[in-house]
Design an enzyme around this catalytic site. Sequence first.
Site, PDB file in Angstrom:
ATOM      1  N   ILE A  71      39.684   0.470  -9.796  1.00 13.83           N
ATOM      2  CA  ILE A  71      39.573   1.883 -10.254  1.00 13.83           C
ATOM      3  C   ILE A  71      39.367   2.846  -9.086  1.00 13.83           C
ATOM      4  O   ILE A  71      39.698   4.030  -9.201  1.00 13.83           O
ATOM      5  CB  ILE A  71      38.451   2.041 -11.306  1.00 13.83           C
ATOM      6  CG1 ILE A  71      38.575   3.386 -12.024  1.00 13.83           C
ATOM      7  CG2 ILE A  71      37.059   1.870 -10.673  1.00 13.83           C
ATOM      8  CD1 ILE A  71      37.827   3.504 -13.314  1.00 13.83           C
ATOM      9  N   TYR A 115      51.748 -10.905   1.145  1.00 11.46           N
ATOM     10  CA  TYR A 115      51.452 -10.057  -0.023  1.00 11.46           C
ATOM     11  C   TYR A 115      52.487 -10.282  -1.124  1.00 11.46           C
ATOM     12  O   TYR A 115      52.154 -10.478  -2.297  1.00 11.46           O
ATOM     13  CB  TYR A 115      51.440  -8.585   0.407  1.00 11.46           C
ATOM     14  CG  TYR A 115      51.426  -7.604  -0.761  1.00 11.46           C
ATOM     15  CD1 TYR A 115      50.233  -7.279  -1.411  1.00 11.46           C
ATOM     16  CD2 TYR A 115      52.610  -7.005  -1.216  1.00 11.46           C
ATOM     17  CE1 TYR A 115      50.218  -6.389  -2.481  1.00 11.46           C
ATOM     18  CE2 TYR A 115      52.602  -6.121  -2.283  1.00 11.46           C
ATOM     19  CZ  TYR A 115      51.406  -5.819  -2.904  1.00 11.46           C
ATOM     20  OH  TYR A 115      51.395  -4.948  -3.964  1.00 11.46           O
ATOM     21  N   GLU A 142      57.818  -5.657  -4.220  1.00  9.43           N
ATOM     22  CA  GLU A 142      57.798  -6.518  -3.029  1.00  9.43           C
ATOM     23  C   GLU A 142      58.188  -7.955  -3.374  1.00  9.43           C
ATOM     24  O   GLU A 142      58.559  -8.732  -2.502  1.00  9.43           O
ATOM     25  CB  GLU A 142      56.408  -6.503  -2.392  1.00  9.43           C
ATOM     26  CG  GLU A 142      56.135  -5.308  -1.505  1.00  9.43           C
ATOM     27  CD  GLU A 142      56.876  -5.373  -0.168  1.00  9.43           C
ATOM     28  OE1 GLU A 142      56.781  -6.393   0.506  1.00  9.43           O
ATOM     29  OE2 GLU A 142      57.561  -4.404   0.183  1.00  9.43           O
ATOM     30  N   SER A 200      54.772  -6.206  -8.374  1.00  9.64           N
ATOM     31  CA  SER A 200      55.330  -5.300  -7.368  1.00  9.64           C
ATOM     32  C   SER A 200      56.793  -5.599  -7.053  1.00  9.64           C
ATOM     33  O   SER A 200      57.228  -6.756  -7.055  1.00  9.64           O
ATOM     34  CB  SER A 200      54.509  -5.458  -6.078  1.00  9.64           C
ATOM     35  OG  SER A 200      55.180  -4.896  -4.978  1.00  9.64           O
TER      36      SER A 200
HETATM   37  P1  NAP Z   1      45.000   0.592  -3.622  1.00 11.92           P
HETATM   38  O1  NAP Z   1      44.902   2.075  -3.547  1.00 11.92           O
HETATM   39  O2  NAP Z   1      45.037  -0.201  -2.358  1.00 11.92           O
HETATM   40  O3  NAP Z   1      43.743   0.070  -4.497  1.00 11.92           O
HETATM   41  C1  NAP Z   1      43.381  -1.281  -4.526  1.00 11.92           C
HETATM   42  C2  NAP Z   1      42.107  -1.424  -5.345  1.00 11.92           C
HETATM   43  O4  NAP Z   1      41.727  -2.805  -5.385  1.00 11.92           O
HETATM   44  C3  NAP Z   1      40.881  -0.672  -4.772  1.00 11.92           C
HETATM   45  O5  NAP Z   1      40.160  -0.108  -5.841  1.00 11.92           O
HETATM   46  C4  NAP Z   1      40.078  -1.791  -4.127  1.00 11.92           C
HETATM   47  O6  NAP Z   1      38.706  -1.524  -4.041  1.00 11.92           O
HETATM   48  C5  NAP Z   1      40.327  -2.909  -5.139  1.00 11.92           C
HETATM   49  N1  NAP Z   1      39.994  -4.241  -4.634  1.00 11.92           N
HETATM   50  C6  NAP Z   1      40.446  -4.834  -3.511  1.00 11.92           C
HETATM   51  N2  NAP Z   1      39.926  -6.075  -3.390  1.00 11.92           N
HETATM   52  C7  NAP Z   1      39.136  -6.279  -4.471  1.00 11.92           C
HETATM   53  C8  NAP Z   1      38.347  -7.356  -4.925  1.00 11.92           C
HETATM   54  N3  NAP Z   1      38.231  -8.506  -4.226  1.00 11.92           N
HETATM   55  N4  NAP Z   1      37.692  -7.234  -6.110  1.00 11.92           N
HETATM   56  C9  NAP Z   1      37.766  -6.085  -6.815  1.00 11.92           C
HETATM   57  N5  NAP Z   1      38.489  -5.011  -6.423  1.00 11.92           N
HETATM   58  C10 NAP Z   1      39.177  -5.111  -5.264  1.00 11.92           C
HETATM   59  O7  NAP Z   1      46.264   0.138  -4.478  1.00 11.92           O
HETATM   60  P2  NAP Z   1      47.178   1.026  -5.475  1.00 11.92           P
HETATM   61  O8  NAP Z   1      48.263   1.677  -4.713  1.00 11.92           O
HETATM   62  O9  NAP Z   1      46.311   1.821  -6.368  1.00 11.92           O
HETATM   63  O10 NAP Z   1      47.888  -0.152  -6.311  1.00 11.92           O
HETATM   64  C11 NAP Z   1      47.279  -0.685  -7.484  1.00 11.92           C
HETATM   65  C12 NAP Z   1      47.866  -2.058  -7.760  1.00 11.92           C
HETATM   66  O11 NAP Z   1      49.270  -1.954  -7.946  1.00 11.92           O
HETATM   67  C13 NAP Z   1      47.684  -3.074  -6.634  1.00 11.92           C
HETATM   68  O12 NAP Z   1      47.546  -4.348  -7.210  1.00 11.92           O
HETATM   69  C14 NAP Z   1      48.993  -3.011  -5.882  1.00 11.92           C
HETATM   70  O13 NAP Z   1      49.233  -4.226  -5.177  1.00 11.92           O
HETATM   71  C15 NAP Z   1      49.957  -2.784  -7.014  1.00 11.92           C
HETATM   72  N6  NAP Z   1      51.199  -2.067  -6.721  1.00 11.92           N
HETATM   73  C16 NAP Z   1      51.153  -0.853  -6.118  1.00 11.92           C
HETATM   74  C17 NAP Z   1      52.325  -0.148  -5.892  1.00 11.92           C
HETATM   75  C18 NAP Z   1      52.316   1.225  -5.254  1.00 11.92           C
HETATM   76  O14 NAP Z   1      53.385   1.679  -4.846  1.00 11.92           O
HETATM   77  N7  NAP Z   1      51.165   1.901  -5.187  1.00 11.92           N
HETATM   78  C19 NAP Z   1      53.557  -0.691  -6.307  1.00 11.92           C
HETATM   79  C20 NAP Z   1      53.556  -1.936  -6.933  1.00 11.92           C
HETATM   80  C21 NAP Z   1      52.375  -2.603  -7.152  1.00 11.92           C
HETATM   81  P3  NAP Z   1      38.056  -0.768  -2.741  1.00 11.92           P
HETATM   82  O15 NAP Z   1      38.213   0.704  -3.019  1.00 11.92           O
HETATM   83  O16 NAP Z   1      36.664  -1.258  -2.769  1.00 11.92           O
HETATM   84  O17 NAP Z   1      38.857  -1.193  -1.538  1.00 11.92           O
HETATM   85  O1  G4F Z   2      54.416   2.583   2.618  1.00 14.64           O
HETATM   86  P1  G4F Z   2      54.531   1.159   3.003  1.00 14.64           P
HETATM   87  O2  G4F Z   2      53.416   0.578   3.813  1.00 14.64           O
HETATM   88  O3  G4F Z   2      54.766   0.375   1.637  1.00 14.64           O
HETATM   89  P2  G4F Z   2      55.404  -1.039   1.249  1.00 14.64           P
HETATM   90  O4  G4F Z   2      55.305  -2.021   2.342  1.00 14.64           O
HETATM   91  O5  G4F Z   2      56.755  -0.756   0.694  1.00 14.64           O
HETATM   92  O6  G4F Z   2      54.418  -1.516   0.098  1.00 14.64           O
HETATM   93  C1  G4F Z   2      53.946  -0.619  -0.908  1.00 14.64           C
HETATM   94  O7  G4F Z   2      54.807  -0.675  -2.021  1.00 14.64           O
HETATM   95  C2  G4F Z   2      54.857  -1.949  -2.692  1.00 14.64           C
HETATM   96  C3  G4F Z   2      55.861  -1.809  -3.834  1.00 14.64           C
HETATM   97  O8  G4F Z   2      57.157  -2.017  -3.337  1.00 14.64           O
HETATM   98  C4  G4F Z   2      53.468  -2.277  -3.178  1.00 14.64           C
HETATM   99  F1  G4F Z   2      53.497  -3.461  -3.863  1.00 14.64           F
HETATM  100  C5  G4F Z   2      52.519  -2.372  -1.999  1.00 14.64           C
HETATM  101  O9  G4F Z   2      51.199  -2.637  -2.474  1.00 14.64           O
HETATM  102  C6  G4F Z   2      52.522  -1.034  -1.269  1.00 14.64           C
HETATM  103  O10 G4F Z   2      51.975  -0.067  -2.146  1.00 14.64           O
HETATM  104  O11 G4F Z   2      55.875   0.924   3.847  1.00 14.64           O
HETATM  105  C7  G4F Z   2      57.119   1.408   3.404  1.00 14.64           C
HETATM  106  C8  G4F Z   2      58.175   1.217   4.493  1.00 14.64           C
HETATM  107  C9  G4F Z   2      58.236  -0.199   5.089  1.00 14.64           C
HETATM  108  O12 G4F Z   2      59.578  -0.604   5.211  1.00 14.64           O
HETATM  109  C10 G4F Z   2      57.654  -0.050   6.480  1.00 14.64           C
HETATM  110  O13 G4F Z   2      58.170  -0.960   7.450  1.00 14.64           O
HETATM  111  O14 G4F Z   2      57.869   2.081   5.577  1.00 14.64           O
HETATM  112  C11 G4F Z   2      58.073   1.373   6.790  1.00 14.64           C
HETATM  113  N1  G4F Z   2      57.270   2.005   7.849  1.00 14.64           N
HETATM  114  C12 G4F Z   2      57.783   2.562   8.981  1.00 14.64           C
HETATM  115  N2  G4F Z   2      56.781   3.012   9.748  1.00 14.64           N
HETATM  116  C13 G4F Z   2      55.933   2.102   7.886  1.00 14.64           C
HETATM  117  C14 G4F Z   2      55.627   2.735   9.095  1.00 14.64           C
HETATM  118  N3  G4F Z   2      54.980   1.714   7.011  1.00 14.64           N
HETATM  119  C15 G4F Z   2      53.684   1.975   7.329  1.00 14.64           C
HETATM  120  N4  G4F Z   2      52.710   1.621   6.453  1.00 14.64           N
HETATM  121  N5  G4F Z   2      53.338   2.584   8.516  1.00 14.64           N
HETATM  122  C16 G4F Z   2      54.264   2.977   9.421  1.00 14.64           C
HETATM  123  O15 G4F Z   2      53.940   3.517  10.490  1.00 14.64           O
END
Ligand code: NAP
Ligand code: G4F
Length: 331
Positions: free
Chosen positions: A9, A147, A125, A123
């Site tokens: 959350i 991941y 990914e 995801s």
């Molecule tokens: P986020 O901002 O990194 O949030 C992750 C959350 O997980 C935080 O609240 C973190 O708590 C909590 N957490 C980490 N380790 C934990 C543990 N051991 N026990 C309990 N809580 C823990 O991620 P998000 O972008 O909101 O994404 C939410 C979910 O969707 C994740 O599972 C992510 O992999 C997945 N997802 C995200 C995207 C995207 O584009 N955002 C896309 C596909 C899937 P703390 O605040 O304490 O660190």
């Molecule tokens: O924003 P990113 O770090 O996201 P990424 O790796 O796509 O993963 C995110 O999306 C996933 C869903 O597809 C989630 F499951 C995952 O938890 C996360 O939310 O990177 C996006 C792209 C990559 O190709 C990376 O190589 O941006 C490229 N990139 C280029 N320069 C960079 C950078 N990424 C990061 N973080 N930092 C850079 O400086």
Amino acid sequence: MPKALITGITGQDGSYLADFLLEQNYDVVGVIRRSSTGNYSRIQHIQDRIQMVQGDLIDLASLIGLLEEHRPDEVYNLAAQSFVPISWSQPILTGEVTALGVTRMLDAIRIVDKDIRFYQASSSEMFGKVREAPQREETPFYPRSPYGVAKVYGHWITVNYRESYDLFAVSGMLFNHESPRRGLEFLPRKVTHGVARIVAGLSNELRLGNLDSRRDWGYAPDYVKGMWMMLQHDQPDDFVLATGETHTVGEFVRIAFGHVGLDWENHVVVDPRYYRPAEVDLLVGDPSKAKRILGWEHSVSFEELVQLMVDADLAMLEVTEPQRTSPNINW
Ligand code: NAP
Ligand code: G4F
């Protein structure tokens, strides 16, 4: 009043999902892991409207205890080690939380109350080195990071518990979604925050990695609504949520800098430090199943998303309008 328990959350999605569920008159229980600092900035505005409880995806007993005490109707498992690069330096931790954490929550549900509906945050990914484009629910997985591998495990254990124990367990295969609440380490927020810092005169360069990879980027509040829609459906099923459009990192960068009248080439430095051991080159999702069955659609275009994130970061740094639009600022 329906009750939902949200892991993660304090993260981007958890905070938007809590906002959304409160609007739907849910009783919201948010799981927080023990920390000495307690950073609740994303849920500060709703702290008095939700119950915050201690638990950790690494600890099964804590999850069983929470379900027994709070008896939710729905569990949204959003907690994860979610930053892809860290999954190479901390692969076992990533597996413990992002993979096995899913089994712990599913087991807790199986033990306490099999009627609880379960959402797993899967995801794009998982598609990794993609086998087809666009990617749909049936596209084979080929993860490219620890991941991604952990998320594949989380997906299949969710399907397996659904089929083994008749749980209402669903996997949302979500493509990248962003917002002003996104962590600063992810590319989109790193860029929009970096642009705002340059406009504010706090910096002059932004160091990035691979500018050629492609992502299907949407707006996070649209996606948390989709999570809820999946749990309201009459059958447990898995869905892709995506916009159906793909853009390069370079396009994101160009639009973000262009929005404040800057040329990105004067500021962006490509730094191999940010290259990944294995890259996901192309993600583009096919959201047609979610549209057909749930009526889900994204509402914010790519360009609007970039611009709203830049604007939010400018506002956060209190950059005023004349500074933003004047091309004659002496950096
Ligand atoms: P986020 O901002 O990194 O949030 C992750 C959350 O997980 C935080 O609240 C973190 O708590 C909590 N957490 C980490 N380790 C934990 C543990 N051991 N026990 C309990 N809580 C823990 O991620 P998000 O972008 O909101 O994404 C939410 C979910 O969707 C994740 O599972 C992510 O992999 C997945 N997802 C995200 C995207 C995207 O584009 N955002 C896309 C596909 C899937 P703390 O605040 O304490 O660190
Ligand atoms: O924003 P990113 O770090 O996201 P990424 O790796 O796509 O993963 C995110 O999306 C996933 C869903 O597809 C989630 F499951 C995952 O938890 C996360 O939310 O990177 C996006 C792209 C990559 O190709 C990376 O190589 O941006 C490229 N990139 C280029 N320069 C960079 C950078 N990424 C990061 N973080 N930092 C850079 O400086």
